[in-house]
Design a protein around this motif. Structure first.
Motif, mmCIF file in Angstrom:
data_model
loop_
_atom_site.group_PDB
_atom_site.id
_atom_site.type_symbol
_atom_site.label_atom_id
_atom_site.label_comp_id
_atom_site.label_asym_id
_atom_site.label_seq_id
_atom_site.Cartn_x
_atom_site.Cartn_y
_atom_site.Cartn_z
ATOM 1 N N ILE A 10 0.832 -1.200 0.000
ATOM 2 C CA ILE A 10 0.000 0.000 0.000
ATOM 3 C C ILE A 10 0.874 1.259 0.000
ATOM 4 O O ILE A 10 1.797 1.387 0.789
ATOM 5 C CB ILE A 10 -0.894 0.057 1.257
ATOM 6 N N VAL A 11 0.566 2.147 -0.901
ATOM 7 C CA VAL A 11 1.142 3.495 -0.864
ATOM 8 C C VAL A 11 -0.050 4.446 -0.888
ATOM 9 O O VAL A 11 -0.425 4.977 -1.935
ATOM 10 C CB VAL A 11 2.081 3.758 -2.044
ATOM 11 N N PRO A 12 -0.695 4.638 0.272
ATOM 12 C CA PRO A 12 -1.950 5.393 0.286
ATOM 13 C C PRO A 12 -1.737 6.868 0.006
ATOM 14 O O PRO A 12 -0.695 7.440 0.334
ATOM 15 C CB PRO A 12 -2.470 5.186 1.708
ATOM 16 N N ILE A 13 -2.745 7.456 -0.630
ATOM 17 C CA ILE A 13 -2.757 8.904 -0.780
ATOM 18 C C ILE A 13 -3.299 9.497 0.518
ATOM 19 O O ILE A 13 -4.395 9.158 0.958
ATOM 20 C CB ILE A 13 -3.653 9.326 -1.960
ATOM 21 N N VAL A 14 -2.510 10.355 1.126
ATOM 22 C CA VAL A 14 -2.954 11.019 2.350
ATOM 23 C C VAL A 14 -3.608 12.327 1.924
ATOM 24 O O VAL A 14 -2.952 13.350 1.750
ATOM 25 C CB VAL A 14 -1.780 11.254 3.317
ATOM 26 N N TYR A 15 -4.923 12.272 1.741
ATOM 27 C CA TYR A 15 -5.651 13.422 1.202
ATOM 28 C C TYR A 15 -5.556 14.645 2.109
ATOM 29 O O TYR A 15 -5.673 15.777 1.649
ATOM 30 C CB TYR A 15 -7.113 13.050 0.982
#
Length: 257
Positions: A10-15
């Motif tokens: 996982i490389v989540p987008i930190v909105y």
């Protein structure tokens, strides 16, 4: 460090990362602003519900910040906004055969549309780099606030706060997707429980040992179920034997088809 932080693609987008610490302090925390009295919790359900139903087939639990899926093989997915200091997005599974022994020494179940909760849960902290021992209180806060929903905000910045709440929920979506994909079978769930029991939050471990015992019973592994429950009572109550009524509950689960 998050206990799964090095074990995921996982490389989540930190909105929420687009909001600077200074902007958050001013527009959400409202320091120096007398209008910091808007309770944001009343907006959670509409904002979170609209986002969650885009990604998961879930419906709302009446009167609670909880969404749940349909039962499948005695299990349903659950997503919950859980209040700690602020509100964390927690997620996992609810089983219809796992009871909780409450403080009145009575068994209760979460298996109706109005009674929903988590027997197995995950949350963002297991997935991010977070070394609290080497962070100041403020540094720690500004990491956590990117993933947790603010409780109060400024009336003049209400639209900003609502967008921030939505961005917090969106930031947590990849962690949920990873959990439900990674722990698809109940044997997978046992591996998750083992990992959390040995590496995770100390306060969760007893509930997870209890849950693990009932899952073993469901697999008709009564010897392992009894060993696990015996460990639960020895660890938690020090030398206390398993109550007979708990043994009977395990036996009932073991007898399920």
């Amino acid at each position: 460090m998050g206990i799964f932080q090095n074990d995921t693609n996982i490389v989540p987008i930190v909105y929420t990362a687009g909001v600077s610490d200074e902007e958050y302090t001013k527009k959400i925390m409202g320091l120096g602003n007398e209008s910091y009295d808007e309770n944001l919790v009343k907006y959670y359900d509409d904002i979170a519900g609209e986002i969650l139903t885009r990604y998961f087939t879930v419906k709302k639990c009446p009167g609670k910040h909880i969404w749940y899926g349909e039962w499948e093989n005695h299990r349903r997915i659950v997503i919950k906004l859980h209040q700690f200091y602020s509100y964390e997005v927690v997620f996992g599974y609810n089983y219809d055969f796992i009871p909780i022994l409450n403080r009145q020494d009575k068994f209760i179940y979460h298996r109706t549309e109005k009674s929903v909760d988590l027997d197995v849960k995950d949350f963002y902290m297991n997935h991010i780099h977070y070394d609290s021992d080497n962070l100041t209180h403020l540094e720690s806060f500004h990491i956590r606030r990117k993933y947790e929903l603010p409780v109060y905000g400024c009336r003049e910045e209400l639209d900003f706060a609502k967008k921030y709440i939505g961005d917090c929920v969106r930031t947590n979506i990849p962690f949920m997707q990873d959990f439900f994909a990674r722990y698809e079978s109940d044997w997978d769930v046992i591996s998750f429980l083992d990992y959390i029991i040995h590496n995770g939050n100390y306060f969760e471990r007893y509930r997870y040992i209890w849950t693990k015992a009932f899952l073993y019973a469901r697999f008709h592994e009564m010897e392992r179920a009894m060993e696990t429950m015996d460990y639960y009572y020895k660890e938690l109550y020090k030398e206390r034997d398993i109550p007979q009524k708990v043994i009977e509950k395990l036996e009932n689960v073991n007898a399920m088809d």
